[in-house]
Enzyme design. Structure first.
Site, mmCIF file in Angstrom:
data_model
loop_
_atom_site.group_PDB
_atom_site.id
_atom_site.type_symbol
_atom_site.label_atom_id
_atom_site.label_comp_id
_atom_site.label_asym_id
_atom_site.label_seq_id
_atom_site.Cartn_x
_atom_site.Cartn_y
_atom_site.Cartn_z
ATOM 1 N N GLU A 97 0.828 -1.211 0.000
ATOM 2 C CA GLU A 97 0.000 0.000 0.000
ATOM 3 C C GLU A 97 0.860 1.257 0.000
ATOM 4 O O GLU A 97 0.457 2.279 -0.565
ATOM 5 C CB GLU A 97 -0.958 -0.007 1.192
ATOM 6 C CG GLU A 97 -1.994 -1.122 1.156
ATOM 7 C CD GLU A 97 -2.833 -1.122 -0.114
ATOM 8 O OE1 GLU A 97 -3.035 -0.047 -0.716
ATOM 9 O OE2 GLU A 97 -3.291 -2.210 -0.510
ATOM 10 N N HIS B 221 1.574 2.356 -3.473
ATOM 11 C CA HIS B 221 0.528 3.239 -3.995
ATOM 12 C C HIS B 221 0.727 4.663 -3.469
ATOM 13 O O HIS B 221 0.556 5.645 -4.206
ATOM 14 C CB HIS B 221 -0.847 2.744 -3.556
ATOM 15 C CG HIS B 221 -1.351 1.540 -4.265
ATOM 16 N ND1 HIS B 221 -1.447 1.451 -5.633
ATOM 17 C CD2 HIS B 221 -1.837 0.357 -3.784
ATOM 18 C CE1 HIS B 221 -1.960 0.278 -5.978
ATOM 19 N NE2 HIS B 221 -2.201 -0.406 -4.865
#
Length: 674
Positions: A465, A468
């Site tokens: 994550e 991202h």
């Protein structure tokens, strides 16, 4: 004027002023934002001056800022803190937002201006020319070229799909909470670490089950506790609870919603000239065609299933030693045993070395510092939307401010399952906005005073994550439509998957993987064994992933007018037709809880993870070939790819970085499919 959304935030980096926000602010802000945006659109469409880039395309990019500020905060809460009040507002506002979007993209006068700019031979730079092309494409895909009857039907379809998507999401959240497994005694949780059992006791007490124990469900089919629980009946109950979300007749059944959404999407695709929704969806991606996607998946599935069946034979032997015939709920438990026997690796035993704060500070942030020169300073003076949310200021190597990073790591009843990143402020030079991004995970919250110990997979997710987040933070574009992760769905997972590689990179893992009590580093021989065991379990992992991917495509390859009366039977038939119907390996998501495709942006695009992984695996090889964790390598990846967003063709950005098109061989080797 005291509504916090109707003017730009005065906080650093324009962080939304969460402390000033109440649920009562949202509907007035949405109404005011929609009115303002509609007036701006009318002014652009009715401009008496000849259309050009500035008065049409750039004007569109600058419009709707109050609505955008409201929506980004509100939908962050819908995912991460969906109180009853937020859910009521979502039901009311979602169809209004769908209608407002239709009023823009089905506006004939506005489309004519966009068309006129697209037909001009002008001195636009590369990003401007791409923006004009993207706007024209967006209008056409929304139905701007349809006749009046077609546009009227498109509005009806979009309104209904918006309602259904909201309903699916809210039912799934309720059913996931209702399906949490309650057990009577700690003995039924034998095998779980003591801190997990204590957390289960605290969760049960909070949920109104004093003296009992509660295991919350994560979004995918596999539940983390299944690998550790020695009580086979508890494993069966937990696995069954996971599989049945959305399938039960308890007021939260989602199957009819899924079937209706698939049918409506097929009709919508037909209006736009496509054979089915999958063709419509993939026409907008980096994959050259739906046929090319199927060609890749058809090559991978048989090899993955063979590997899964071979793994199953080894697991059967282990289960029979305990007098058991292997069942789906036994897979993770015996897979861990076989991994330990074959490779001397027990992933569950690594948790004491993965304390959340060290994983973040000395792992995730450390790797970003080594690779990109970033520094992170926690800003306890800046508010989040929930007490669990933390805020860090991110600075470049030269000390200049880059943006803000927010972390929301713990699970709660108001939070959707899974893990994700989203932007609270989208970077753009046009609007002079810096990036503000957030990561959400769903780690069980420990009892007060206890450390937060992560599983191996949760550490992988934290690095994923944050990949991202870097994509959003490094965005360096002029126009907000191109910012950060606003790339095609089958490209967006690529940077995040690349960032996973640093978790076990020697300098990084040595820095963060230390026993939370003794401070001893995770022994190198254990790390070596984990790396050696990497391919074990890939048959299962690839097959369950492909099961979900092929199920997604089956739902979205329905032809217009085709309906599904029995979604559960349809699911079974789709998996069988694709050759991935292994009873021991259910798909990663079943229809009832496939939030990615029925309440997310992945309809007909769940294939994106493995499509992106081709780029990812090849990029990992590039880093290894060029010295690994160095500033030079990081700066190249940042400059050529992460900073570009969608301002250039993403595959061209990959070629600029890699020097060629991607090679699939590293992916095949990684997944044991070579």
């Amino acid at each position: 004027m005291d509504n916090p959304f109707l003017s730009a935030s005065s906080l650093p980096y324009q962080l939304p002023p969460f402390e000033q926000v109440s649920e009562d602010d949202f509907l007035p802000a949405f109404d005011a934002g929609i009115r303002e945006h509609a007036e701006q659109i009318r002014a652009i469409a009715g401009n008496p001056q000849a259309p050009d880039f500035d008065n049409t395309i750039a004007a569109l990019e600058s419009s709707g800022q109050a609505l955008g500020r409201t929506a980004v905060v509100f939908f962050t809460l819908c995912a991460a803190h969906a109180t009853d009040g937020v859910q009521r507002i979502q039901q009311e506002i979602s169809p209004k937002l769908a209608a407002h979007e239709d009023a823009i993209y089905l506006n004939r006068a506005l489309f004519e201006r966009v068309q006129a700019v697209a037909g001009q031979e002008t001195g636009l730079n590369e990003e401007q020319a791409r923006l004009v092309s993207e706007y024209r494409r967006r209008f056409v895909r929304a139905g701007a070229e349809l006749d009046d009857a077609g546009q009227a039907r498109m509005r009806e379809l979009n309104a209904r799909l918006s309602e259904l998507s909201t309903d699916f999401s809210q039912r799934l959240l309720r059913d996931t909470n209702d399906s949490a497994l309650v057990v009577e005694s700690a003995a039924e949780l034998d095998g779980l670490p003591d801190d997990d059992i204590a957390a289960a006791a605290a969760a049960a007490d909070a949920a109104g089950h004093p003296g009992k124990y509660l295991l919350s469900l994560v979004l995918p089919t596999p539940q983390p506790a299944l690998s550790a629980l020695t009580n086979r009946e508890t494993r069966r109950r937990l696995h069954t609870a996971s599989l049945q979300r959305g399938f039960r007749d308890n007021g939260n059944n989602t199957l009819s919603i899924a079937a209706e959404m698939a049918a409506l999407r097929a009709e919508k695709a037909a209006l736009l000239g496509f054979a089915n929704h999958a063709e419509y969806a993939t026409d907008d991606q980096t994959a050259p065609s739906l046929a090319a996607i199927h060609e890749m998946l058809d090559k991978l599935a048989p090899a993955a299933v063979r590997n899964a069946k071979a793994e199953a034979e080894e697991l059967r032997e282990a289960a029979r030693r305990d007098g058991n015939e292997l069942e789906a709920w036994d897979w993770a438990y015996y897979s861990g045993q076989v991994r330990k026997e074959k490779f001397d690796v027990d992933l569950a035993a690594l948790r004491p070395y993965f304390e959340l704060e060290r994983v973040l500070q000395e792992g995730v942030f450390y790797a970003a510092n080594r690779l990109y020169g970033l520094s992170f300073t926690e800003r306890t003076d800046l508010p989040g939307y929930h007490p669990d949310v933390r805020v860090w200021e991110v600075k470049n190597a030269d000390g200049t401010g880059l943006g803000l990073f927010l972390g929301d790591y713990y699970t709660r009843d108001t939070k959707n399952g899974g893990a994700w990143m989203n932007s609270l402020v989208h970077q753009s030079r046009l609007l002079d906005e810096p990036p503000v991004v957030i990561n959400n995970l769903n780690i069980p919250k420990p009892s007060a005073g206890e450390p937060t110990l992560l599983t191996f997979d949760e550490v992988v997710t934290a690095f994923h994550e944050f990949g991202h987040a870097l994509h959003g933070l490094f965005s360096d574009v002029t126009y907000p439509q191109f910012s950060g992760t606003a790339v095609p769905r089958d490209f967006v997972e690529y940077p995040s998957q690349v960032n996973e590689m640093w978790m076990l990179w020697p300098e990084v893992v040595a820095n963060f993987a230390r026993h939370h009590v003794t401070g001893e580093p995770l022994p190198q021989d254990v790390i070596d064994k984990v790396l050696a065991a990497a391919v074990w379990g890939e048959g299962f992992a690839t097959t369950e992933y492909l099961g979900a991917t092929l199920l997604d495509l089956a739902w979205h390859e329905l032809t217009p007018g085709e309906t599904v009366a029995d979604p559960e039977a349809f699911e079974a038939r789709a998996l069988a037709d694709a050759g991935v119907d292994l009873e021991l390996v259910p798909p990663r998501y079943r229809t009832g809880y496939f939030k990615h495709i029925f309440a997310g942006g992945y309809a007909a695009a769940y294939y994106a993870y493995i499509w992106s992984e081709v780029l990812d695996a090849d990029t990992v090889e590039w880093f290894k070939e060029n010295g690994g964790l160095t500033r030079e390598n990081g700066d190249r990846f940042r400059t050529e790819l992460l900073s570009k967003g969608n301002s250039i063709d993403p595959l061209q950005a990959f070629r600029n970085f890699r020097g060629r098109d991607a090679d699939i061989q590293p992916l095949l080797e990684r997944r044991g499919l070579a």
